[in-house]
Scaffold this active site. Structure first.
Site, PDB file in Angstrom:
ATOM      1  N   HIS A 153       0.822  -1.217   0.000  1.00 43.03           N
ATOM      2  CA  HIS A 153       0.000   0.000   0.000  1.00 43.03           C
ATOM      3  C   HIS A 153       0.860   1.274   0.000  1.00 43.03           C
ATOM      4  O   HIS A 153       0.313   2.379  -0.010  1.00 43.03           O
ATOM      5  CB  HIS A 153      -0.921   0.026   1.220  1.00 43.03           C
ATOM      6  CG  HIS A 153      -1.971  -1.033   1.210  1.00 43.03           C
ATOM      7  ND1 HIS A 153      -2.817  -1.251   0.139  1.00 43.03           N
ATOM      8  CD2 HIS A 153      -2.315  -1.960   2.152  1.00 43.03           C
ATOM      9  CE1 HIS A 153      -3.637  -2.254   0.410  1.00 43.03           C
ATOM     10  NE2 HIS A 153      -3.349  -2.713   1.625  1.00 43.03           N
ATOM     11  N   ASP A 183      -4.422 -12.961   4.063  1.00 44.35           N
ATOM     12  CA  ASP A 183      -5.698 -12.434   4.572  1.00 44.35           C
ATOM     13  C   ASP A 183      -6.900 -12.798   3.706  1.00 44.35           C
ATOM     14  O   ASP A 183      -7.999 -12.299   3.927  1.00 44.35           O
ATOM     15  CB  ASP A 183      -5.624 -10.916   4.763  1.00 44.35           C
ATOM     16  CG  ASP A 183      -4.926 -10.187   3.626  1.00 44.35           C
ATOM     17  OD1 ASP A 183      -4.561 -10.842   2.630  1.00 44.35           O
ATOM     18  OD2 ASP A 183      -4.740  -8.960   3.737  1.00 44.35           O
ATOM     19  N   ASP A 236      -2.656 -10.589  -2.238  1.00 48.27           N
ATOM     20  CA  ASP A 236      -3.216 -10.146  -0.971  1.00 48.27           C
ATOM     21  C   ASP A 236      -4.713  -9.898  -1.145  1.00 48.27           C
ATOM     22  O   ASP A 236      -5.192  -9.640  -2.258  1.00 48.27           O
ATOM     23  CB  ASP A 236      -2.524  -8.855  -0.527  1.00 48.27           C
ATOM     24  CG  ASP A 236      -2.846  -8.446   0.898  1.00 48.27           C
ATOM     25  OD1 ASP A 236      -2.102  -8.861   1.805  1.00 48.27           O
ATOM     26  OD2 ASP A 236      -3.835  -7.717   1.099  1.00 48.27           O
TER      27      ASP A 236
END
Length: 327
Positions: free
Chosen positions: A145, A260, A181
């Site tokens: 990010h 995740d 992700d």
């Protein structure tokens, strides 16, 4: 694929005290903590297919950082985190993506921890450059990010982009970054879009419902696949196989590896099981390219350990049987 070279960093202390929830504008519990690395390295030390190395800050890291990130942004992180006292933080710093509220604070030694994380990624890439088929950088904090001049979602420096830049500096002509992700790697997209030497592909959850809450366009070198609803294992693996084809013109593939996507992760909302990573590991093993894994998300320690076991089994060619053993 042979031995898996796992690289992690000797400094593993700083954690982000909180995130700001972009929907409620309130502080939320931090799940990015040292235990994420400790549990995984404790397991990997005992795996016969793993060669584990601890690294300090790489001597050429600052040069790689300047190639990936804005100089003003790097200087801000360094100066601010060095000046902060214990329990102090800076949140309103102006280095956030333009489309979301700032959610990530800077605390004392953030810069040091982020440099250690990036050094693990750089070292893993160099291991690939000298002939390894598979290297795995256990990085924390994560990085995907983090853009050229912004942070977000626990991320300060973009570890995958640093690994890609390292390979290019080592003489590779074209490399891939495959982000799996749960969240879209908006920072990686910001850095690599329209760079012909880097192919970027991402499988991720809806960006309307999940961070970074902004829609992005495919580019000539950027391929994006969004799941509007929680995928089945078959749906996910079909999409994975299709996306993997975009990297066949590359000389190596960097995988932004998030755990995740698994049911029960505090930052995810899908229902996949951890054994999907055995299939992912097998596909990467058989893709014909050197693979450099860069740890991104995955915030349930128990789930994360199961995911690591499965991907290592897949990469090393082991098969898990019903009693939890491998053959």
């Amino acid at each position: 694929m042979g031995d898996i070279y796992v690289i992690t960093h000797i400094y593993n202390e700083i954690e982000v005290p909180f995130l700001i929830n972009n929907k409620t504008n309130k502080k939320s519990l931090c799940h990015e903590n040292p235990e994420r690395n400790i549990c995984v390295t404790d397991y990997l030390k005992q795996n016969e297919h793993v060669i584990l190395t601890y690294v300090a800050q790489a001597s050429d890291l600052e040069e790689r950082l300047r190639e990936v990130h804005d100089l003003e942004y790097i200087a801000f992180l360094r100066k601010t985190s060095e000046q902060l006292g214990k329990d102090e933080y800076v949140l309103n710093h102006g280095f956030a993506p333009p489309y979301v509220k700032n959610d990530t604070p800077v605390v004392r030694n953030t810069y040091k921890q982020a440099c250690m994380s990036a050094s693990a990624a750089l070292t893993a890439a160099k291991r690939i450059a000298v002939g390894a088929n598979c290297a795995y950088a256990l990085c924390r904090p994560p990085g995907h990010h983090a853009g050229k001049r912004f942070m977000g979602g626990y991320c300060y420096f973009n570890n995958a982009a640093i690994a890609a830049e390292t390979l290019l500096q080592e003489g590779y002509k074209k490399v891939g970054i495959f982000d799996i992700d749960y969240h879209f790697g908006n920072g990686t997209y910001d850095i690599v879009q329209n760079r012909n030497q880097i192919v970027f592909g991402s499988l991720h959850a809806s960006v309307e419902n999940e961070y970074p809450y902004h829609r992005f366009q495919e580019r000539e070198n950027c391929f994006l696949y969004e799941f509007v609803h929680s995928p089945t294992e078959k749906e996910y693996l079909v999409a994975f196989t299709h996306m993997l084809e975009h990297f066949m013109t590359c000389e190596a593939i960097i995988v932004s590896l998030g755990y995740d996507i698994i049911q029960g992760d505090p930052h995810g909302n899908w229902g996949l099981r951890s054994d999907i990573y055995q299939s992912i590991g097998r596909q990467l093993k058989n893709c014909g390219l050197p693979v450099c894994l860069i740890q991104e998300g995955g915030y349930s320690v128990e789930n994360m350990l199961d995911c690591v076991k499965n991907i290592v089994n897949g990469l090393s060619g082991q098969k898990e049987v019903s009693n939890g053993l491998v053959e």
